[in-house]
Scaffold this active site. Structure first.
Site, PDB file in Angstrom:
ATOM      1  N   HIS A 268       0.820  -1.214   0.000  1.00  0.00           N
ATOM      2  CA  HIS A 268       0.000   0.000   0.000  1.00  0.00           C
ATOM      3  C   HIS A 268       0.855   1.267   0.000  1.00  0.00           C
ATOM      4  O   HIS A 268       1.880   1.357   0.671  1.00  0.00           O
ATOM      5  CB  HIS A 268      -1.016  -0.006   1.155  1.00  0.00           C
TER       6      HIS A 268
ATOM      7  N   ASP B  68       5.901   2.786   6.943  1.00  0.00           N
ATOM      8  CA  ASP B  68       4.697   1.976   6.772  1.00  0.00           C
ATOM      9  C   ASP B  68       3.804   2.699   5.769  1.00  0.00           C
ATOM     10  O   ASP B  68       3.144   3.677   6.134  1.00  0.00           O
ATOM     11  CB  ASP B  68       3.993   1.792   8.120  1.00  0.00           C
TER      12      ASP B  68
ATOM     13  N   GLU C  74      -5.210   1.694   2.471  1.00  0.00           N
ATOM     14  CA  GLU C  74      -5.086   0.560   3.393  1.00  0.00           C
ATOM     15  C   GLU C  74      -5.344   1.001   4.816  1.00  0.00           C
ATOM     16  O   GLU C  74      -5.969   0.282   5.610  1.00  0.00           O
ATOM     17  CB  GLU C  74      -3.690  -0.069   3.260  1.00  0.00           C
ATOM     18  N   GLU C  75      -4.833   2.186   5.166  1.00  0.00           N
ATOM     19  CA  GLU C  75      -4.948   2.676   6.542  1.00  0.00           C
ATOM     20  C   GLU C  75      -6.376   3.089   6.905  1.00  0.00           C
ATOM     21  O   GLU C  75      -6.664   3.387   8.062  1.00  0.00           O
ATOM     22  CB  GLU C  75      -4.002   3.865   6.760  1.00  0.00           C
TER      23      GLU C  75
ATOM     24  N   ASP D 162       4.353  -5.632   3.601  1.00  0.00           N
ATOM     25  CA  ASP D 162       4.028  -4.591   4.570  1.00  0.00           C
ATOM     26  C   ASP D 162       5.067  -4.630   5.683  1.00  0.00           C
ATOM     27  O   ASP D 162       6.074  -5.331   5.583  1.00  0.00           O
ATOM     28  CB  ASP D 162       2.606  -4.816   5.127  1.00  0.00           C
TER      29      ASP D 162
ATOM     30  N   HIS E 191       3.570   3.863  13.055  1.00  0.00           N
ATOM     31  CA  HIS E 191       2.661   5.016  12.986  1.00  0.00           C
ATOM     32  C   HIS E 191       3.169   6.196  13.799  1.00  0.00           C
ATOM     33  O   HIS E 191       2.412   6.867  14.498  1.00  0.00           O
ATOM     34  CB  HIS E 191       1.247   4.621  13.449  1.00  0.00           C
TER      35      HIS E 191
END
Length: 350
Positions: free
Chosen positions: A62, A176, A208-209, A231, A317
């Site tokens: 992603h 990420d 994706e998030e 990922d 994150h």
């Protein structure tokens, strides 16, 4: 590893909050020189197909990252915002940010109330929710802010460029899943001239998030037999972090096979194949039970056999995400071996 570091730096320099992935998609298209052969679907996934027929193998990573979006310009010129994806309120205070406008990026700051102005000693111990925070762009009025080109719905990223940490690690924002994007790009370069049976589809997915939205479209429009999702995976391999009941992915010990996570279980057959190939090719791998989930969940629900390959990451994150360049290289090696092996298989036998 220098070339991979440079590509990661270029990828993480780009803004790509969920729903705003265009700069990342354009970079990948230009870097790989695939403008004439790749396509973009209606939701924004970048899709590149090689070959035809079966088996149909898809590689998915992603493009989007967590971030913020402007929701209101106050009369004093400051900005209200909301979070996009799983942003922890604790990382927002005292951050430099960039607001990505139609006229280019604008600098901003999410400030912090200094202790000198606090009347309650307990105030410093509390996490401030994002609803109570504002972005300061150095203006005094709504009109002044609007003259900078800032509008409601502009995306916002937290600032932190990619840097080396020790001999093998790198730290930055947006790893990420720009790590997965880079693995997919390098895997494509190594496979594009290989004589593969069937079809290989490379997909750089979106949103994706925000609930695996791009992958859900892929699952129902491409119908692949096998899907390898690229990922990261949160690691407890970090000073001061107790991973609790989960086996941590140790940075530098190889890519991780995410057999179980919070929403999916990988294909047992693909897990065994990955282990066999890694042993044969002397590729270090780890097997973990992970938190969170990946695009694998969405494509698995449509009937594909899936295996998520993760690169261990500290501080997921945040603006200080940390990964190992060695793990990235070994992930590429494992992906290439998996594709070559699967391309020689009869998908109807799985």
């Amino acid at each position: 590893m220098t070339e991979m570091f440079d590509m990661l730096r270029e990828l993480t320099d780009l803004p790509g909050v969920s729903g705003y992935e265009t700069p990342v998609r354009e970079y990948i298209t230009e870097r790989l020189g695939i403008a004439k052969v790749a396509r973009t679907d209606n939701i924004g996934n970048l899709i590149l197909e090689i070959g035809t027929g079966r088996p149909h193998i898809a590689l998915v990573a992603h493009m989007d990252e967590v971030g913020l979006v402007v929701t209101k310009i106050e009369d004093d010129g400051s900005l209200r915002f909301r979070k996009v994806g799983g942003v922890d309120d604790r990382i927002l205070l005292s951050r430099k940010v960039k607001i990505h406008t139609a006229n280019g990026p604008v600098n901003g700051v999410i400030g912090i109330k200094p202790p000198h102005l606090m009347t309650d000693p307990e105030e410093m111990k509390k996490t401030v929710s994002f609803e109570k925070l504002r972005i300061d762009v150095g203006t005094r009025s709504r009109k002044e802010t609007e003259r900078l080109g800032i509008r409601v719905l502009d995306s916002v990223t937290l600032e932190k460029g990619l840097e080396r940490l020790g001999r093998d690690l790198v730290v930055g924002r947006g790893l990420d899943d720009r790590v997965g994007c880079a693995i997919l790009m390098e895997s494509y370069m190594r496979l594009k001239n290989a004589k593969l049976r069937g079809r290989l589809t490379c997909v750089w997915s979106v949103q994706e998030e925000m609930g695996l939205r791009g992958a859900k479209v892929i699952a129902h429009t491409l119908n692949p037999d096998y899907v390898i999702v690229l990922d990261t995976c949160s690691s407890g391999d970090s000073p001061g972090v107790d991973e609790g009941h989960l086996q941590p992915a140790i940075l530098g010990k190889g890519p991780a096979i995410r057999f179980f996570d919070s929403a999916s279980i990988a294909s047992p057959a693909l897990r065994e194949l990955a282990r066999e190939l890694a042993k044969r090719r002397k590729i270090p791998v780890q097997e973990i039970v992970a938190g969170g989930t990946t695009d694998a969940t969405a494509v698995q629900e449509a009937g594909s056999a899936v295996i998520p390959i993760g690169v261990g990451m500290r501080n997921t994150h945040s603006t200080t995400e940390i990964v190992s360049l060695k793990d990235i290289e070994n992930a590429v090696r494992l992906v290439v071996e998996l594709v070559k092996s699967l391309s020689g298989r009869d998908s109807s036998s799985e």
